[in-house]
Design an enzyme around this catalytic site. Structure first.
Site, PDB file in Angstrom:
ATOM      1  N   ASP A  87       0.652  -1.088  -0.032  1.00  0.00           N
ATOM      2  CA  ASP A  87       0.020  -0.047  -0.091  1.00  0.00           C
ATOM      3  C   ASP A  87       0.925   1.206   0.089  1.00  0.00           C
ATOM      4  OD1 ASP A  87      -1.774   1.944   0.421  1.00  0.00           O
ATOM      5  OD2 ASP A  87      -2.669   1.389   2.394  1.00  0.00           O
ATOM      6  N   ASP A  94      -2.333   5.338  -5.113  1.00  0.00           N
ATOM      7  CA  ASP A  94      -2.529   4.617  -3.912  1.00  0.00           C
ATOM      8  C   ASP A  94      -2.708   3.073  -4.315  1.00  0.00           C
ATOM      9  OD1 ASP A  94      -2.798   3.418  -1.441  1.00  0.00           O
ATOM     10  OD2 ASP A  94      -4.872   4.238  -0.796  1.00  0.00           O
TER      11      ASP A  94
END
Length: 254
Positions: free
Chosen positions: A51, A137
């Site tokens: 992430d 992201d």
């Protein structure tokens, strides 16, 4: 780096002596991208979501660890409307046989939101030229868009709302849906139908429109460019120059 007074040259010199290696990503329905890592002594295998939208590493605590290393500071992290909480510990992290870090701080989650339990772990005639902030992201599967823009995309694609699954959908055999075009800097980035319409084996031949509404109220980025965008454009993170580069991915769908 800026806060700690680390120069770009110093960072690159330190980075050049680090170990190199490869870690294979696992593609789950083009919706989640997972990576197998090892944590602990002896090493235990975990599948995680790499992430780039977060600096945190956590895994689910199965109450198997009884060593002193597993007793640490508690933590709580909120992801939009979701959350995770548990205890911080320090142990060995392994991304591959040649990429290990001996003193990695990470979270052992003792309570997680339901969403995490469900994880394997030409836009028509509408144009919005207002300059807004966006974040790239890898921890977000879809594209988060302001409600006004999402509504326009829904209208341009004739998508319908699925109340049960809380998503917008179109027919999987729909053709000729417009590209989503994002302008970053002065460059246009086109996301074709094949990337933002995904078959999750919904009923009645429906496929999901992989966008969701952002209601930040002025706090944080207006857009989140998740995996739907990253599948189309590889992201290159240049920390020294404080910039991100995008390069068209090479695969058969685009």
């Amino acid at each position: 780096m800026i806060k700690d007074g680390i120069s770009r040259q110093h960072f690159l010199e330190k980075a050049s002596i680090k170990s190199n290696g490869n870690a294979t990503l696992i593609d789950y329905y083009d919706d989640y991208y997972l990576c197998n890592i090892t944590l602990g002594t002896p090493p235990q295998m975990f599948s995680i979501v790499p992430d780039t939208g977060s600096s945190n590493l956590w895994v689910i605590d199965a109450n198997q660890c009884v060593s002193q290393a597993c007793k640490g500071q508690s933590f709580v992290i909120e992801y939009g409307s979701e959350y995770v909480e548990g205890d911080l510990v320090i142990d060995v992290l392994g991304l591959s046989s040649s990429l290990t870090y001996n003193t990695q701080t990470f979270g052992l989650a003792t309570e997680i939101a339901d969403t995490f339990g469900q994880q394997p772990l030409d836009v028509g005639s509408y144009v919005n030229t207002k300059t807004v902030q966006a974040i790239s992201d890898t921890g977000t599967s879809w594209i988060g868009a302001p409600v006004r823009d999402l509504n326009a995309i829904v209208q341009a694609t004739n998508a319908q709302y699925d109340f049960f699954n809380d998503l917008y959908f179109v027919q999987c055999d729909a053709v000729g849906l417009p590209d989503l075009i994002l302008t970053i800097g002065s460059q246009q980035y086109k996301i074709p139908q094949v990337e933002y319409v995904i078959d999750f084996e919904l009923t009645n031949g429906n496929c999901a429109l992989t966008l969701f509404p952002m209601e930040g109220g002025g706090f944080g980025p207006s857009w989140i460019l998740g995996d739907t965008f990253i599948r189309t454009y590889c992201n290159f993170y240049d920390i020294g120059n404080q910039q991100i580069g995008f390069s068209l991915a090479h695969h058969s769908n685009i």
